[in-house]
Design a protein around this motif. Structure first.
Motif, PDB file in Angstrom:
ATOM      1  N   VAL A  14       0.699  -0.984   0.074  1.00  0.00           N
ATOM      2  CA  VAL A  14      -0.001   0.087  -0.086  1.00  0.00           C
ATOM      3  C   VAL A  14       0.993   1.112  -0.065  1.00  0.00           C
ATOM      4  O   VAL A  14       1.569   1.041   1.119  1.00  0.00           O
ATOM      5  CB  VAL A  14      -0.842   0.200   1.177  1.00  0.00           C
ATOM      6  N   SER A  15       0.993   2.309  -0.599  1.00  0.00           N
ATOM      7  CA  SER A  15       0.739   3.710  -0.713  1.00  0.00           C
ATOM      8  C   SER A  15       1.382   3.900   0.539  1.00  0.00           C
ATOM      9  O   SER A  15       0.511   4.479   1.379  1.00  0.00           O
ATOM     10  CB  SER A  15       0.893   4.532  -1.637  1.00  0.00           C
ATOM     11  N   ILE A  18      -1.330   6.829   1.375  1.00  0.00           N
ATOM     12  CA  ILE A  18      -2.168   6.560   1.927  1.00  0.00           C
ATOM     13  C   ILE A  18      -1.815   5.554   3.109  1.00  0.00           C
ATOM     14  O   ILE A  18      -3.304   5.802   3.536  1.00  0.00           O
ATOM     15  CB  ILE A  18      -2.590   5.431   0.780  1.00  0.00           C
ATOM     16  N   ARG A  19      -1.473   4.710   3.621  1.00  0.00           N
ATOM     17  CA  ARG A  19      -1.009   4.870   4.779  1.00  0.00           C
ATOM     18  C   ARG A  19      -1.242   5.375   5.527  1.00  0.00           C
ATOM     19  O   ARG A  19      -1.908   5.733   6.811  1.00  0.00           O
ATOM     20  CB  ARG A  19      -0.127   3.718   4.408  1.00  0.00           C
ATOM     21  N   LEU A  64      -4.669  -1.880   5.877  1.00  0.00           N
ATOM     22  CA  LEU A  64      -3.395  -1.535   5.644  1.00  0.00           C
ATOM     23  C   LEU A  64      -2.346  -2.220   5.528  1.00  0.00           C
ATOM     24  O   LEU A  64      -1.144  -1.760   4.297  1.00  0.00           O
ATOM     25  CB  LEU A  64      -2.607   0.236   6.098  1.00  0.00           C
ATOM     26  N   ARG A 128      -5.181   0.326  -4.504  1.00  0.00           N
ATOM     27  CA  ARG A 128      -4.113   1.666  -3.619  1.00  0.00           C
ATOM     28  C   ARG A 128      -2.663   1.611  -3.370  1.00  0.00           C
ATOM     29  O   ARG A 128      -1.582   1.805  -2.601  1.00  0.00           O
ATOM     30  CB  ARG A 128      -4.223   1.918  -2.229  1.00  0.00           C
ATOM     31  N   PHE A 132       1.335   1.422  -9.118  1.00  0.00           N
ATOM     32  CA  PHE A 132       0.055   1.059  -9.366  1.00  0.00           C
ATOM     33  C   PHE A 132       0.296   0.611 -10.988  1.00  0.00           C
ATOM     34  O   PHE A 132       0.061   0.030 -11.568  1.00  0.00           O
ATOM     35  CB  PHE A 132      -1.143   1.785  -9.073  1.00  0.00           C
ATOM     36  N   PRO A 152      -5.849   4.268 -11.493  1.00  0.00           N
ATOM     37  CA  PRO A 152      -6.017   4.297 -10.011  1.00  0.00           C
ATOM     38  C   PRO A 152      -7.145   4.669  -9.292  1.00  0.00           C
ATOM     39  O   PRO A 152      -8.094   5.750 -10.359  1.00  0.00           O
ATOM     40  CB  PRO A 152      -5.343   4.644  -9.065  1.00  0.00           C
ATOM     41  N   ALA A 154      -7.855   6.846  -6.652  1.00  0.00           N
ATOM     42  CA  ALA A 154      -8.010   8.008  -6.464  1.00  0.00           C
ATOM     43  C   ALA A 154      -6.634   8.068  -6.565  1.00  0.00           C
ATOM     44  O   ALA A 154      -6.056   7.522  -6.449  1.00  0.00           O
ATOM     45  CB  ALA A 154      -7.905   8.076  -4.997  1.00  0.00           C
ATOM     46  N   GLN A 155      -6.282   9.625  -7.113  1.00  0.00           N
ATOM     47  CA  GLN A 155      -5.107  10.041  -7.758  1.00  0.00           C
ATOM     48  C   GLN A 155      -4.632  10.789  -6.262  1.00  0.00           C
ATOM     49  O   GLN A 155      -5.161  10.839  -5.767  1.00  0.00           O
ATOM     50  CB  GLN A 155      -5.277  10.967  -8.553  1.00  0.00           C
ATOM     51  N   PRO A 156      -2.904  10.558  -5.942  1.00  0.00           N
ATOM     52  CA  PRO A 156      -2.392  10.518  -4.582  1.00  0.00           C
ATOM     53  C   PRO A 156      -2.572  11.862  -4.566  1.00  0.00           C
ATOM     54  O   PRO A 156      -2.621  12.262  -3.241  1.00  0.00           O
ATOM     55  CB  PRO A 156      -1.112  10.722  -6.090  1.00  0.00           C
ATOM     56  N   TYR A 159      -5.312  12.083  -1.885  1.00  0.00           N
ATOM     57  CA  TYR A 159      -4.196  11.625  -0.873  1.00  0.00           C
ATOM     58  C   TYR A 159      -3.834  12.652   0.133  1.00  0.00           C
ATOM     59  O   TYR A 159      -4.098  12.928   0.936  1.00  0.00           O
ATOM     60  CB  TYR A 159      -3.815  10.806  -0.795  1.00  0.00           C
TER      61      TYR A 159
END
Length: 185
Positions: A14-15, A18-19, A64, A128, A132, A152, A154-156, A159
């Motif tokens: 997981v990015s 995001i985490r 996560l 996520r 990706f 993806p 959601a885009q970075p 977040y």
């Protein structure tokens, strides 16, 4: 383009953005609860709420901690051994069993993708993960499926905005906790 040697599995986690964002949001949303329970004389004691917050944090951290592993023969979603199987169950799918990659609309209007196996079972494509685009290229290479339209959910930057707003919420939390402590005296 260099073809990756998949003798060793390629692992996607997981990015970190995001985490960090989701763990920070959990803290921001829950940190003031024991203090507010104390000053409002809530029916659930503040110590019980305070004791439950670390449990929720560990559960979220476990969720996560998923990993996507790609090998020569399969793609699999795994979790660390400390995550109970009843909480999060992984999956494994051989490349030659993947028949299609189908998009599905989410309740919020987003688009997710599922691997469809020859038996008709659907497996959610993890979206996520850090790297990706590379994951999607490897899926196309191993399955021959067209993945040009797979992006993806959601885009970075989304977040990033959520992380900034979470930081603002944490500042407000500090004020709320300070106020609760001053009222409790």
């Amino acid at each position: 383009m260099n073809q990756p040697n998949l003798c060793e599995p390629v692992v996607f986690r997981v990015s970190p953005l995001i985490r960090i964002t989701l763990l920070s949001l959990y803290v921001a949303l829950t940190l003031p609860l024991p203090f507010l329970a104390e000053i409002t004389a809530a029916s659930i004691p503040a110590f019980a709420i305070a004791a439950g917050l670390p449990v929720g944090f560990v559960a979220l951290y476990g969720a996560l901690s998923e990993r996507v592993e790609i090998s020569e023969t399969e793609i699999q979603l795994t979790y660390p051994r400390w995550v109970p199987k009843f909480f999060r169950r992984g999956w494994s799918l051989p490349w030659d069993d993947i028949q299609a990659l189908k998009p599905r609309t989410t309740g919020q209007g987003g688009l997710v993708y599922y691997f469809l196996s020859s038996s008709g079972e659907a497996y959610l494509l993890p979206m996520r993960v850090a790297g990706f685009a590379r994951l999607v290229r490897l899926v196309q290479q191993k399955t021959g499926l067209d993945t040009r339209d797979v992006v993806p959910l959601a885009q970075p930057w989304m977040y990033g905005i959520l992380l900034v707003l979470t930081g603002i919420l944490l500042i407000v939390d500090i004020g709320a906790i300070a106020m609760a402590l001053s009222l409790a005296r």
